[in-house]
Structure formats: C-alpha cells, structure tokens
Design a protein around this motif. Structure first.
Motif, PDB file in Angstrom:
ATOM      1  N   MET B 292       0.809  -1.224   0.000  1.00  0.00           N
ATOM      2  CA  MET B 292       0.000   0.000   0.000  1.00  0.00           C
ATOM      3  C   MET B 292       0.848   1.283   0.000  1.00  0.00           C
ATOM      4  O   MET B 292       0.712   2.118   0.895  1.00  0.00           O
ATOM      5  N   ASN B 319      -3.823   3.166  -2.270  1.00  0.00           N
ATOM      6  CA  ASN B 319      -4.827   2.273  -2.824  1.00  0.00           C
ATOM      7  C   ASN B 319      -5.202   1.228  -1.775  1.00  0.00           C
ATOM      8  O   ASN B 319      -4.420   0.312  -1.492  1.00  0.00           O
ATOM      9  N   LYS B 321      -6.868  -1.754  -1.189  1.00  0.00           N
ATOM     10  CA  LYS B 321      -7.409  -2.842  -2.008  1.00  0.00           C
ATOM     11  C   LYS B 321      -8.674  -3.418  -1.361  1.00  0.00           C
ATOM     12  O   LYS B 321      -8.706  -3.690  -0.151  1.00  0.00           O
ATOM     13  N   GLY B 322      -9.692  -3.591  -2.204  1.00  0.00           N
ATOM     14  CA  GLY B 322     -10.887  -4.307  -1.748  1.00  0.00           C
ATOM     15  C   GLY B 322     -11.814  -3.496  -0.853  1.00  0.00           C
ATOM     16  O   GLY B 322     -12.704  -4.050  -0.220  1.00  0.00           O
ATOM     17  N   CYS B 323     -11.603  -2.183  -0.767  1.00  0.00           N
ATOM     18  CA  CYS B 323     -12.411  -1.377   0.148  1.00  0.00           C
ATOM     19  C   CYS B 323     -13.471  -0.538  -0.566  1.00  0.00           C
ATOM     20  O   CYS B 323     -14.036   0.393   0.010  1.00  0.00           O
ATOM     21  N   TYR B 353     -13.587   2.308  -6.862  1.00  0.00           N
ATOM     22  CA  TYR B 353     -13.630   1.518  -8.091  1.00  0.00           C
ATOM     23  C   TYR B 353     -14.626   0.385  -7.858  1.00  0.00           C
ATOM     24  O   TYR B 353     -14.272  -0.648  -7.304  1.00  0.00           O
ATOM     25  N   GLU B 355     -17.192  -2.753  -8.172  1.00  0.00           N
ATOM     26  CA  GLU B 355     -17.032  -4.072  -8.799  1.00  0.00           C
ATOM     27  C   GLU B 355     -17.620  -4.088 -10.212  1.00  0.00           C
ATOM     28  O   GLU B 355     -17.142  -4.799 -11.092  1.00  0.00           O
ATOM     29  N   THR B 379      -1.904   4.291  -9.634  1.00  0.00           N
ATOM     30  CA  THR B 379      -2.210   3.682  -8.331  1.00  0.00           C
ATOM     31  C   THR B 379      -2.466   2.186  -8.473  1.00  0.00           C
ATOM     32  O   THR B 379      -2.548   1.472  -7.476  1.00  0.00           O
ATOM     33  N   ALA B 381      -5.174   0.806  -9.380  1.00  0.00           N
ATOM     34  CA  ALA B 381      -6.500   0.471  -8.846  1.00  0.00           C
ATOM     35  C   ALA B 381      -7.261  -0.451  -9.787  1.00  0.00           C
ATOM     36  O   ALA B 381      -7.186  -0.319 -11.005  1.00  0.00           O
ATOM     37  N   GLU B 382      -7.964  -1.394  -9.199  1.00  0.00           N
ATOM     38  CA  GLU B 382      -8.786  -2.353  -9.936  1.00  0.00           C
ATOM     39  C   GLU B 382     -10.191  -2.330  -9.343  1.00  0.00           C
ATOM     40  O   GLU B 382     -10.382  -1.804  -8.227  1.00  0.00           O
ATOM     41  N   ASP B 385     -11.392  -1.645  -5.467  1.00  0.00           N
ATOM     42  CA  ASP B 385     -10.431  -0.868  -4.674  1.00  0.00           C
ATOM     43  C   ASP B 385     -10.978   0.505  -4.312  1.00  0.00           C
ATOM     44  O   ASP B 385     -11.904   1.020  -4.930  1.00  0.00           O
TER      45      ASP B 385
END
Lengths: 584, 584
Positions: B292, B319, B321-323, B353, B355, B379, B381-382, B385
């Motif tokens: 991170m 970033n 992740k997953g938040c 971002y 889903e 970043t 980001a996916e 994120d």
C-alpha cells in the motif's frame, strides 16, 4: 571491514596468504635496510616488515610512523627467519606491500606498556590511553567472562535476570543515598539504590522463584582507598529455600566461575560460625590460606606478677612458625606494627623458641623458661617458632591479633594470590550495639531472619539473637553476603521494634514490603556478591580500580570527563533548587 | 528446600511418587466429599486433592485456605480420573497427606488472573501482585531470555561487555539530563547518562575493538504514553568496520534472537533510503508487513478546475485494495481520522472503483469517470479498490498519508503481530533545520559520520549532507539505530561548526573525546537497540510497560514505592541545597 585478520591469529600455517591487518603501532625498529613495526590490537601483536631495497617509499613511510598511529597494511604472511617464541604470532611476519595511515597520534603522555611510567592521576585523566595497556585489557576481558559465566550458570539453575529500577526512594536506613531531584515533582527526589534488596524480595512475593541481576549500586560515602561511589553486585534471591540450599547453590556458582575463568578447582567450603571466626582469626572474613590461629592464653599467662597481663581482660597469641630467628629490628618493626592506631595494641610480647631448645622472651624476668614453656603449651610451639602475644580488651585485641596474623602471613609468603581458600562464615548476631548510643543496629539489614532456634529471643533478648545470615569469604575477602529473609509481618515488626523504629517510621519507609507480606509471601533468602571485588580476587589482585573501565578517584571524581561539574542556571531553576550558600 | 518438585513438572510417569510441593493457592473447589486446590508457582499449576472420607481434618483445613495463601503439601502423585488436557500437569493430581500454611493472604485488591479486574492505577500500586499474573511472568521470562541470547551471540562474535559509569557529567546536547547533586563537591552535579555514547567511543579509541552493554539510560523528558524516564539499551560498538559490517552483524543478532526466543525466521532485511521511506510510506520507520505505497499524483490530478488540488503543492494517495464497498459512514470516519490535529489533513478525497466497473468519488463533478481512471492509472487500482487522496504541504501530507496507511493496514488486518517485516532505513540526512530558529540540529547525534561521498558537503552545504547512519525497523517500530562515527578532530569540528557550537563550547563539553582522537582513533561505528521495545515487539505487543518489572507512570512516579518523595532537612543541608521557593 578494514582488515581480513586480526593481530593475534596468524600462525606459520598461514604462510603465503595475503592478508590485511589494522591496529596501533606498538613500536618500530630500523635495522639497516629493514624496518619492523609491531602492530597491536586487542587480540595480539603482529610484526610488519618493510624492506628498503624492495620498496623504499613504503619503508620511508613506515619509518615516519610514530607510536600509537592507527594504520592499515596489506601483504603476504612470511615465515620469520628468527622466530619469537614469546609471541603467539612469533613464527610469522607480514611482508607489507600496501600501507595506509588511518589516524595519526601525538606522543602519549605516558608509555603504553605493561609497566607504564604514568602516575596514578595522569593515567586517570587519560584513562582511554591507560585502558590500552595489556593488564587492563586482560582485567576487563576477565570481568566480561565472569559476568557471562555467572549468567549462564544461573540461567541453567532457573534463575531469571530481572531489572529493577534505578530511580527509587530514599530511605535513611544504612549508608547515605545519592538523590536525584525531580523536575516534575517540586522538592521531591528520587534516590539511587544502595542495592535492589526490597525489589528482589518483592519479586519473591510475586512468585518469580529465582531472581538474579548483575546490577549497579550507589553509596554516597566518604570514600576509603578502595571504595567506589558506584559499584556492581551479583544480586540473587530464591524462594522456598533454607540456608543450606542457598549455600550449596552459590558455592556451585563460585566453583563454576573459578573453573571457567581461571581453571582453578576450589577446595571444600568450610562453615565457620562468626564467634569462632572472631576467636580463632580475629576477623569475620578470615584468610584461611594459612592456619596460625589465635590461641587464648588469658588463664595460662596470669599470676606471674607481670602487671600488664594480670590486669588484662584478655591475653592471646599466635605462633609464627619458624620465626625464632627474628632480629631485634624485626621484632621492633612488629611492635611498631601493632602499636599503629589502626591496630591499637599497647605493646607486643614475643617469645622465641630457639632451635637449641632455649627460650628467650620479652618477659624473661617474670617467667622461668620451663614455666613459660608449660604456660604456652597450647600454642603448639616447637623449636624455631616465635610466639607473639597481645593483651587488653578482648574485642579489640582479637582484631589486632587478626591483623598481626595477616602481617605474619604476608611476611612468611603464606598468602599466595594463586591459592584460593573459601569458606562460609555463618551464625552472625542479628544486631550490634552502638557503643555510644547503646542503640541496636542490624548487623546485615533489617530484613534478615533470625536463626530458627533464636526466633523467640527476638523479643526477649534481641542482643543475643543469632541471624540466619552468611558471608562467603575467599582469601580474607568478603566476596558475598546474604541471609534467609523475614517473610511475615510479625517477625518484621519485632525486628523494627528491636531497632527502635516506630510503627509509623517502619510503615512510611517499608510499608509496601510489609503490605506485600499480607498477600502470601514465600519463605525466601538470597545473597549478593561484590562483582568488582570478585573480579580482582579472581585475578589475584587487591585493588578493584583496575577492574572498572572508568573508575572515580578517592574524592569521587572522574578525572577524565571532569565530573561532577557545575550545571546551568536554567537547570537549577527547572529543578526548583538554589544553593544553600548563595555563591553562584 | 520446602519442596521436592515444582508445580509444573509432574506428569503421569511420576504416578506413585511421594512429593512435596509449595506454592500459591490459585483457587479451590469443594465438590461434595472432595476438595481440590490448584497450586501455582512460576513453573505451572498442579491440582491437589483432599478427600473428606480419608482425612476429614486435612480436608477441613484445605477448605479454610483462601486464594493466594502460600502452602506446602506432601502426598502421592495419582493419575487423575478426569484429565485436563489444557494443563501440562493435567494428567495427575496429588493425594495430599500433609499440609502446612507457610503464609496467609488477605483477599487481593484485584484478581490474579490473565484478565484481571484491576484498573491500571491499582495494579501499579500493587505491582507485586500484578506481577503474579501469567502474562507478566511470561513477559519477564521472555525479556530474560532475550538478554541472555543477546549476550551469548555477541560473546561468540568477540564482543566484550564493559560497564560504563552511571555518575557522569551533564551535557546540554540532546534531551534533558537527570542530575545528582554532589555532597563532597559543593554546587556540583553528576548526571545520569542518556546513553553511554561517548564512553563506547572512548573504548574504541582504547582498542577494545568490539564492545557491548545491556545498560540503563535516563532521560528527564515530559513523558508521553509509552516513554519511561529510565529505559534499557543494548548498546554496541565495533572498530575497523564500515556500514555494511555493522548491518550484517546486527541483522544476524536480530535473526538469532527471533529464532531462539520465539522460533521465528526473519525474512530478508531490505535497505531503504530515508528519502524513499518518506516518499513511499510517509515514515522513517515504515511498517512493511503490507505494501500500500503512497502514490504521488501531484501532476496527474491538477488542471481539472478543482481548486483544492490546483492550489496544492502536493497531492498523493494510497490504494486500499478491496475497500470499494466502504459505506458513507466508513468514509466519514476516515475523513475524521485524517482531520484529527495529530494527522492534520484538511479533508479526504476518496475514489471508489466499484465491482461493476463504475467509479464513484467525492470529486465526481470535477473529473469524468474515464478521465479519473486515466489520471489514477499509476495507483494500480482495480475494481473493488478504494483510492484515498490527500493534498497540501508535501512533508506534512506524506506523514498524514503514512498514518492513514497504517490505519487502513489495521482495518484490513494486514498488521499481524505474528508477522515480522524487518528493514534497514539508511542514508539519513546529517542535519534537520529547526523551522523556528533556522538552526541545524544533528538528526542522530553530533558524532555521526557523513556518508563517504558527502564528506566535502559538510562545510559547503551541510544541510544537504547525508549521514552514514542507519535504523533497524521491524513492523513500523524503530528497534535500533546507529551510525559510523567520526574518528578525527577535523570532521568532528566541521560538524560542531555546522551545529553552531563555538570551539570553546565543543571543547568544554566533548574535549576529552576530541583529545582522545589525537592519540590514534580507529574507524568505528555502532548501534543501540531499545531493549524494552524489542521485548514488547518480540511478544507482539505495543506497550513496553508490561515488559518492565517496576515501571513508572506517565508522571514519572513509582506508585508502589511512592517515589519521588521528600527527603529530610539534613539531606538538603548535606547536599548544600535549598528549595527555590521556600515552601519547606
């Protein structure tokens, strides 16, 4: 790394290797076309060789390199043509082919040799140079080893090393505290610990079972020759033990330390009651490397119209084997010795057992030869011996004879620093009476338990109660001392009563310990060793100062850093202090 | 001994043996005709069984025995009918046939259990009872083990433990000293050491080559939550070394300690330059158990008419992740977090971002979705994120993002106390500038050498010189720090010049060190570890207080012994002191 090898490890098996060394120039020698430098580090000394024909520049450079320069050299390890058997590295030398001066050095104020020309004061001021000398390096390495082996041994025995605080509370008991003014709490002070005594007892109450710590202690005393305001203790405590358990454990520790550090097997530790130690050796820390016990002759010597003896409360002597040949001058010296104020005898009575069977004494006109022989029978004197007799007050003459005995031990070379004679002195009195005030004082400290059979005496006749205390003595040095402790309030209060503490005083000073005893305290006991002294003793030395890296002088000053020193006005103010005399 | 076995060692193989145990009553239970006592000592807990039918008297006595009583029991080791698999001794119990109360106990002010009902203050006052609890016993046993293994390792590496003095001289450099008034030298003071820095350097000048000491240090600072006025360091110094030698040696020490005490193999120690640590993690002690990193978006985010960004010197984000699923409430909490005065951000810009591929952000009206995606490409980001962005002054926003990063690490459970991620932070600046006075201050201490390539900068542009200094960081905790030292007068003087010391001030305060450099000083360097913190870290804990046997509270008080405290008028007088305000 500035080196690939140190100055102590190269041997002829390394011949042909290319190595880099770094260290101090111990000395250099110019021998015609060759220059040699002895390079020193903590591990040893290695000879460096420079050849004028091979590399004149390098050789010139080497010639300009003074003592104590720090240099780095590289070169090949060569077998020496003339080997030096005194030196572990004496079979080899380095044929130097690269040379760097890492740090130049001015000429030191004294020579860095085993026997230096520096005086005490100068060496204290330049302690960092004095510490370069081999004897001091050996001393500190020995000290390190002693500490490490202490820890290994005690860890094996399930002791935990637990650190106790250095900023604690001042208590008037015992010696004078160093104190530390608090900035945050106006007009309050911390005190530096004289020992972690109370904390280690609390750790037993907390169930730590076996505690130790190698710990600094502080006493603000007027310093005598071999005292330091800060000193180090090996401090130990055990739960659920009786005296014998403690003695066994720490006898084993002493054995372990002597074995691992100086390869000495200590003989059996005798147990000697305090009363007997005083009677036989005039000391509570007798040197039993030699015998020469004090022989009480009070009854034997009276009734011959010799007023000095007839009026004396106590008459006793020692048998100096083989000293019948002492001259008048020798005997005068001994007389002077015992008359010194520290010894305090009024005079010395000597009796020579001549080799021809005759007897010659300072009291010939009071005793016939045969009569004297009979009266002195219990000294075991034989032809060739010298009996030395003192008379007067029992307590002080026992001490004086004890000192005379040590003096004779020295003269007869019976106190070899490589011999070690350990013992436990036991059965100390609980209290001693202050001759001036008539007050009782704790002989060890107020947490010492009475001997089991003397518990009831504590309230009825405390002056006669013996303590469950013990000292480890080796070669006349009190190496360690301790006791089984009191672990209940009642007994603790009885001791405070005997010491004339009010309940309030006791509660204010030791309330937290007394309180702790309310919540389930195990029987416990322990010991503390003087670590500086133990190191000196192990090395066969008397003075502790050379076993402390940065000691203070007799005025409590560190001459190197110049402490103590003044502090800023701002510091005074922050600490809410001003000088008693307005000198600032 | 009051016992033949301890409370932790009996197993079913001991069945049939007659044993004696001693310890504390942990609890007792009456079950009809039977009474059971759990007997506790440092080594464990053993069940004692009393049968009313077999011995009614003994059983009655057991029933009257309260918690924390200290008792001694004898009896036969029996196999239990219902075994307790939770307890190492759970297969057996003692059929007691003799029973002695060694010490009664009042009801403790709080329960002696892993989770006690005692408050902080009460437990500090009765520290000796708090110390009975298992977690504290484990902590102090771990600390003992860490100290012992440190010593074994360093001894193996030829380090000597050498004790340095505690009564030294006050120097205005660094934090505030505790001082000790001298009785013998009126209006002079010793100071307690903040560290043995100068002494260990002198020992290198003395040729001790490798030194260490586990040593107490003192700082009279206004205490923050987890600071103590006295704390313990593992203090080390080596001669003839370069940075890499020091890092290798102490990386090995850390590996050894983690292996021997908690059976953990530490991963590789990365090297991270200070500048990079600040840039990527906003901290000079980054927690790299998780990634991170901070992503600089200053160029990317400008030019969309969003004034906050357009006017900011620095824009950066992390970033998480997953938040992306974070609710409004979650995001408000994070906003509150970064706006706290300790963090100091003005606000938080978040970008989700989702889903489903869509983007939702706090700045939707300034950036179209695709544009935002492009601007934030770096970043990584996916979908799923959450990007969190701060803007403002670079230095303070890096720190703020560093804190936010740790907060997200906590929320995502990425900072497990059983994971260990070590690194070396290197290439610190020599100096930092005081924002108010414009003065340079030493970032480590004035004895730190500059990086080799920056030696010439020291006089020309000292503010840009990097130091040959390093910190060991594990899990975001600065475990140790050190440097290669200056070993010659010239460089040392250049540093004092940069720090605006006059020659006289430098000479008065550090003259003996500068003098020592005149007599041949080796290149040297070292490190010091915070031992209290190392112990806490090893155990996976944050607070050091439970790893110190007798800690002080935040006001620097020992609540148990009630220190600091007043001292007698006689003590004031002996020390030639009086209070600034005449309150006494």
């Amino acid at each position: 790394m500035f080196r690939t090898k140190n100055c102590g490890e190269l041997r002829s098996r390394n011949t042909g290797e290319n190595v880099t060394l770094a260290g101090w120039v111990k000395r250099s020698r110019n021998m015609g076309g060759m220059t040699f430098i002895d390079l020193r580090d903590r591990y040893g000394v290695t000879q460096l060789a420079f050849n004028m024909e091979v590399n004149a520049d390098l050789c010139e450079k080497a010639r300009k390199t003074g003592r104590e320069f720090v240099i780095q050299v590289s070169g090949e390890v060569m077998e020496r043509s003339s080997k030096n058997k005194e030196l572990p590295t004496g079979d080899i030398e380095i044929k130097v082919d690269a040379f760097t001066i890492l740090s130049k050095a001015e000429t030191p104020p004294f020579t860095i040799e085993d026997d230096t020309d520096g005086g005490e004061e100068l060496r204290m001021k330049y302690r960092y140079l004095d510490l370069r000398r081999d004897p001091l390096q050996r001393n500190l390495a020995l000290r390190h080893k002693l500490a490490l082996e202490t820890r290994k041994f005690l860890d094996d025995q399930n002791f935990l090393e637990i650190e106790t605080p250095y900023l604690i509370k001042s208590t008037p008991e015992g010696a004078r505290d160093f104190v530390v003014p608090s900035r945050m709490h106006e007009n309050q002070f911390y005190a530096l610990p004289q020992s972690p005594q109370i904390f280690k007892q609390l750790l037993m109450v907390s169930g730590y079972d076996r505690y130790f710590q190698i710990v600094r202690c502080f006493r603000d005393e007027d310093l005598r020759a071999d005292r330091q305001p800060e000193f180090t203790q090996i401090d130990c405590e055990m739960s659920f033990v009786e005296r014998e358990d403690v003695l066994q454990t720490f006898e084993q520790l002493a054995r372990h330390l002597f074995r691992e550090t100086i390869d000495v097997e200590l003989p059996e530790f005798k147990r000697l009651p305090y009363a007997e130690a005083m009677e036989k050796y005039g000391s509570d820390k007798p040197d039993i490397r030699f015998d020469m016990p004090i022989c009480n002759l009070t009854d034997e010597m009276k009734g011959a119209d010799f007023k000095v003896f007839d009026s004396a409360a106590y008459i006793a002597g020692i048998n100096a084997k083989g000293c019948a040949g002492y001259s008048r001058k020798d005997l005068d010296k001994l007389t002077d010795f015992v008359k010194r104020p520290q010894i305090g005898a009024k005079g010395l009575v000597w009796v020579k057992y001549n080799e021809d069977g005759s007897i010659k004494s300072a009291v010939d006109k009071f005793y016939a030869q045969d009569e004297l022989r009979n009266r002195l029978a219990k000294t075991g004197a034989e032809p060739g011996d010298l009996i030395l007799i003192l008379s007067g007050n029992q307590k002080s003459m026992q001490k004086a004879l004890g000192e005379l005995r040590l003096e004779m031990g020295n003269r007869l070379n019976l106190r070899k620093s490589t011999d070690f004679a350990p013992l436990w002195v036991v059965d100390f009195p609980m209290f001693e009476r202050d001759d001036e005030t008539g007050q009782l004082h704790a002989m060890h400290h107020p947490f010492t338990a009475p001997a089991k059979k003397h518990e009831s005496l504590l309230r009825s006749e405390p002056q006669n109660a013996l303590a469950n205390a013990y000292d480890m003595v080796i070669n006349g040095v009190e190496v360690g001392g301790g006791s089984i402790r009191i672990h209940n309030r009642d007994t603790q209060e009885a001791v405070f009563d005997a010491l004339n503490f009010t309940r309030e005083e006791a509660q204010e000073q030791f309330g937290f310990l007394m309180d702790a005893f309310k919540y389930g305290a195990p029987p416990h006991g322990g010991i503390a060793f003087g670590f500086d002294r133990l190191a000196a003793l192990t090395a066969g030395k008397d003075s502790i100062r050379d076993f402390i890296a940065f000691p203070k002088n007799n005025a409590g000053r560190d001459l190197m850093i110049d402490a103590p020193a003044t502090v800023s006005a701002a510091q005074w103010e922050e600490l809410h202090l001003k000088p008693l005399q307005n000198e600032k």
